[in-house]
Scaffold this motif. Sequence first.
Motif, mmCIF file in Angstrom:
data_model
loop_
_atom_site.group_PDB
_atom_site.id
_atom_site.type_symbol
_atom_site.label_atom_id
_atom_site.label_comp_id
_atom_site.label_asym_id
_atom_site.label_seq_id
_atom_site.Cartn_x
_atom_site.Cartn_y
_atom_site.Cartn_z
ATOM 1 N N ASP A 179 0.829 -1.211 0.000
ATOM 2 C CA ASP A 179 0.000 0.000 0.000
ATOM 3 C C ASP A 179 0.864 1.263 0.000
ATOM 4 O OD1 ASP A 179 -2.242 -1.813 2.124
ATOM 5 O OD2 ASP A 179 -2.374 -1.414 -0.063
ATOM 6 N N TYR A 180 0.251 2.338 -0.542
ATOM 7 C CA TYR A 180 0.951 3.631 -0.628
ATOM 8 C C TYR A 180 1.232 4.177 0.774
ATOM 9 C CZ TYR A 180 1.823 8.528 -1.836
ATOM 10 O OH TYR A 180 2.388 9.769 -1.973
ATOM 11 N N VAL A 181 2.384 4.832 0.961
ATOM 12 C CA VAL A 181 2.747 5.439 2.252
ATOM 13 C C VAL A 181 2.823 6.961 2.054
ATOM 14 C CG1 VAL A 181 4.532 5.582 4.041
ATOM 15 C CG2 VAL A 181 4.083 3.392 2.871
ATOM 16 N N ALA A 182 2.077 7.701 2.869
ATOM 17 C CA ALA A 182 2.079 9.173 2.713
ATOM 18 C C ALA A 182 3.490 9.718 2.947
ATOM 19 C CB ALA A 182 1.111 9.778 3.735
ATOM 20 N N ARG A 218 7.046 8.533 5.676
ATOM 21 C CA ARG A 218 8.195 7.749 5.185
ATOM 22 C C ARG A 218 9.424 8.080 6.020
ATOM 23 N NH1 ARG A 218 6.993 9.609 -0.869
ATOM 24 N NH2 ARG A 218 4.763 9.056 -0.852
ATOM 25 N N GLY A 219 10.167 7.063 6.302
ATOM 26 C CA GLY A 219 11.361 7.216 7.167
ATOM 27 C C GLY A 219 12.445 8.015 6.464
#
Length: 394
Positions: free
Chosen positions: A386-389, A393-394
Amino acid sequence: ALGYFTFDPGFVATASCRSAITYIDGEEGVLLYRGYPIEQLAEQSTFLEVAYLLLYGELPTAEELAAFERSITNHTMINESLKSFFNGFHYDAHPMAMMCGVVGSLSAFYYNHTDINDPADRDLAAHRLIAKMPTIAAACYKHGKGEPFVYPDNRLSYTGNFLRMMFAIPSEPYEVDPVAERALDVLFILHADHEQNASTSTVRLAGSTGAHPYASVAAGIAALWGPAHGGANEAVLRMLEEIGHPDNIPKYIAKAKDKDDPFRLMGFGHRVYKNYDPRAKIIRRHCYEVLEKLGKRNEALLDLAMRLEEVALSDEYFIERKLYPNVDFYTGIIYKALGIPTNMFTVMFAIARTVGWVAHWLEMVSDPELRIGRPRQLYTGPARRDYVALDQRG
Ligand code: SDX
């Protein structure tokens, strides 16, 4: 078993396409054009006769050959407006860059005149391409020299016409050398087709979408240019000139064997041949004789190439990998003796291979079962996720 050949069903299942044009046995070093051995065609045939064979599947009768040669001859000129196209290139543009552009532009001239569903239009497109390649190639050379283009003289042979367009100048008489004319005819026969090589596969893939034949052949020219493919003949000459002397051969053999060194022995190895390339064998056999007849004593280069082959073929690395000279290893030595500059060597390959490209294009577009080419892949990327906003994100 299909007559002389027995096919492993597994092989046929994995084959990228079916074709009746050229047969190669890589282990045995066999090359057949429509069933005829390349050795017999090189010795006894002519390039335009071989072109007819590759396009239509049979050796022509005298009448069929005369009609085919007339059809090719009638299309050797190029539109005058192409001169301004050439003027858009700097004088030192690589001729293969010019070939890609100018051949592709032919689709602009003939776009509305080529219905690929009409057999007569398909034949005309094929004949036009075979006819115009030498004229465009010679124009690339003349543009680089700053000399006027030379119009085709249709009283001459295919290769005689090309040599005159390359080397004639308005202020001097020009006589075609019959030795050069025949040497070039044989080289063109040897380069005419080679099954599903990278550039022919490119032409087939482009043509399978219904793209214009001139645009599809322009794509083939681009693929041929790479040094791993047709560009190797130019790279071989530059390599031989860099090696310069037999004493330097061990250094270059070591470089070719060094995994960390990108240098490869140009003109050696092949995707299919794991034996001596039958075309290289023919060229190698004729080299000294042709140089002798041309009175061009650049035998030092030929001696160096022969010595390089001898050293490589006695080296375990090349023997266990079945790396032999291929079609590109000796051709440049003859081209150089004909006065053709190194940067034109791959253009020579393109002139000859246009016959194979259009033969495969004709075979493909005439097939009622024609489907668009669509190679599949083995996916090696990440599984679904799934997409990560952005701020997560790290
Ligand atoms: C043409 O497909 C056709 O039919 C093409 C053509 C045609 O008519 O259309 O025949 C025309 O393109 C002839 C090829 C011209 N190219 C060159 O001469 C460039 C030099 N050759 C190499 O780049 C190479 O041999 C290729 C690209 C032709 C083939 O590459 P492959 O398929 O990777 O060769 P391979 O699988 O046989 O290699 C086996 C091993 C490898 O080493 P290892 O991983 O086993 O240790 O041999 C090595 C390769 O690295 N190797 C070479 C070498 N060619 C292969 N090592 C040094 N010098 C070489 N020339």
